[in-house]
Write an enzyme that holds these catalytic residues in place. Structure first.
Site, PDB file in Angstrom:
ATOM      1  CE  LYS A 191      31.960  44.722  32.588  1.00  0.00           C
ATOM      2  NZ  LYS A 191      33.477  44.289  33.244  1.00  0.00           N
TER       3      LYS A 191
HETATM    4  C1  LIG Z   1      32.957  42.955  34.608  1.00  0.00           C
HETATM    5  C2  LIG Z   1      33.359  42.952  36.324  1.00  0.00           C
HETATM    6  C3  LIG Z   1      34.032  42.752  37.254  1.00  0.00           C
HETATM    7  C4  LIG Z   1      34.877  42.416  36.433  1.00  0.00           C
HETATM    8  O1  LIG Z   1      35.997  42.576  35.645  1.00  0.00           O
HETATM    9  P1  LIG Z   1      37.245  41.684  34.978  1.00  0.00           P
HETATM   10  O2  LIG Z   1      37.987  42.595  34.590  1.00  0.00           O
HETATM   11  O3  LIG Z   1      36.393  41.166  34.060  1.00  0.00           O
HETATM   12  O4  LIG Z   1      37.642  40.834  36.064  1.00  0.00           O
HETATM   13  C5  LIG Z   1      33.730  42.592  38.587  1.00  0.00           C
HETATM   14  N1  LIG Z   1      32.442  43.654  39.350  1.00  0.00           N
HETATM   15  C6  LIG Z   1      31.989  43.898  37.470  1.00  0.00           C
HETATM   16  C7  LIG Z   1      30.303  44.473  38.830  1.00  0.00           C
HETATM   17  C8  LIG Z   1      31.598  43.693  37.120  1.00  0.00           C
HETATM   18  O5  LIG Z   1      30.495  44.061  35.620  1.00  0.00           O
END
Ligand SMILES: *Cc1c(COP(=O)(O)O)cnc(C)c1O
Length: 380
Positions: A191
């Site tokens: 992210k």
């Molecule tokens: C990455 C992501 C998540 C989940 O986040 P994690 O920290 O990996 O559990 C949820 N929704 C979207 C749209 C994402 O891109």
């Protein structure tokens, strides 16, 4: 010198994060509590412009707790964009609720507000309103919150903002994560900022934050012995990881700027090719440019999505198709879907290009050359 592999969105960590992490370690706050956690939460709340932030072990955990806060229970319905990462829909399934999937608008690739309004109207007429609506800020661009919130408010249905990809983006000057009952952030390794794994629930509602904190710590009652009145979870973030997050936050502005430059670079270098277009940037906001994705029109470009992915792979570059919509996933095949052509087309035509904030000019050129090589093959 041989070129190294270029990843889609690798972690971008420096001495800033390293020092904070070691300080946290040396302080012996090696636990899911501590001063770095408190500071990380405070800083994120400030940045998002909300009163409360609860650091959690993942964005998925934050979604789960946000849905509980919205009152979602077994048998309920929740409106969910089909074009998203599976975590959004999985959290609904954890609660035994049923997602109803909605298509995207081609203008931002986010959920189509008219479909949301139409579905709410139809369900209100049948007395079957959903318990919640989730909007997702796709690839770092906010959904269209004015019409979405107007529709949700009209029927008294809470909105949850899945801003996992969108920290630092804005919608009409307001920060991603600040819309609806609660917002969800992710600090997964890919992210815009990372703690190596983590997430946060952000909200203006003190009772939502309090409940999330309680449930994330095994729902332990505040008494000396172990007392539990509800089923809890172990969802808290480690203080060590929060220290990394504090460092990443200091660099968020630079990292967004780097990703924006990558988007501009790819668009300038590839946008003139016939049959290639980039994710449209809606006039209502400023994205964080988490991932740059392009769409290929196979007929006009002379080759389809997979040919581009193959060309990238052949040069040791990681590209990915755009999200495969939830209504096309075997696990959710029995769920209701409204529309579907837009998200299916984004999947079949979309390629996500390497977008990490530590990408070099040389890396960008390698990516551009790889995509351009496909057109040359065509002509040759
Ligand atoms: C990455 C992501 C998540 C989940 O986040 P994690 O920290 O990996 O559990 C949820 N929704 C979207 C749209 C994402 O891109």
């Amino acid at each position: 010198m041989t070129d190294t592999r270029i990843y889609l969105s690798p972690p971008d960590v420096t001495d800033v994060e390293r020092k904070l992490l070691l300080n946290a370690f040396d302080s012996n706050w090696v636990a899911p509590v501590g001063p770095d956690l408190d500071a990380f939460e405070e800083r994120v709340a400030e940045l998002v412009g909300v009163r409360h932030a609860v650091a959690l072990s993942s964005g998925t955990a934050a979604l789960h707790l946000a849905l509980i806060a919205a009152g979602v229970r077994r048998g309920d319905t929740v409106l969910v964009p089909s074009f998203t990462f599976a975590a959004t829909a999985n959290a609904v399934a954890y609660l035994g609720a049923r997602p109803v999937f909605l298509d995207s608008t081609p203008h931002s690739w986010n959920v189509d507000p008219e479909l949301v309004a139409g579905e709410l109207r139809a369900r209100a007429g049948r007395g079957q309103l959903p318990r919640a609506v989730i909007a997702v800020d796709m690839y770092g661009q906010c959904a269209d919150y004015d019409p979405l919130l107007a529709a949700c408010d009209r029927y008294g249905v809470p909105l949850i903002e899945d801003a996992a990809e969108a920290l630092g983006a804005t919608y009409r000057g307001r920060a991603a994560g600040s819309f609806g009952l609660a917002g969800v952030l992710s600090f997964n390794g890919n992210k815009i900022i990372t703690t190596g794994g983590g997430g946060m629930l952000v909200t203006d509602d003190g009772s939502v934050a309090k409940q999330a904190r309680h449930l994330a710590t095994q729902a332990r009652e505040p008494v000396p012995h172990y007392e539990h009145r509800s089923v809890g979870y172990n969802y808290r973030l480690s203080n060590l990881l929060a220290a990394v997050g504090r460092g990443q936050l200091q660099r968020l502005g630079q990292m967004i700027e780097a990703r924006r430059r990558t988007f501009e670079h790819y668009r300038a270098a590839l946008g003139d090719l016939p049959g290639i277009e980039f994710m449209p940037i809606a006039a209502y906001g400023v994205p964080n440019y988490w991932l740059t994705c392009l769409l290929v029109d196979a007929e006009r470009f002379g080759a389809g999505r997979d040919r581009i992915l193959d060309a990238l792979a052949a040069r040791d570059i990681e590209g990915r198709p755009a999200w495969k919509p939830m209504h096309l996933q075997p696990v959710f095949q029995d769920c209701v879907m409204r529309g579907g052509e837009v998200s299916a087309s984004l999947f079949h035509r979309g390629v996500c290009l390497p977008s990490g904030s530590a990408l070099t000019d040389r890396d960008r050129d390698r990516v551009v050359d790889a995509v351009r090589s496909v057109t040359c093959e065509q002509k040759g």
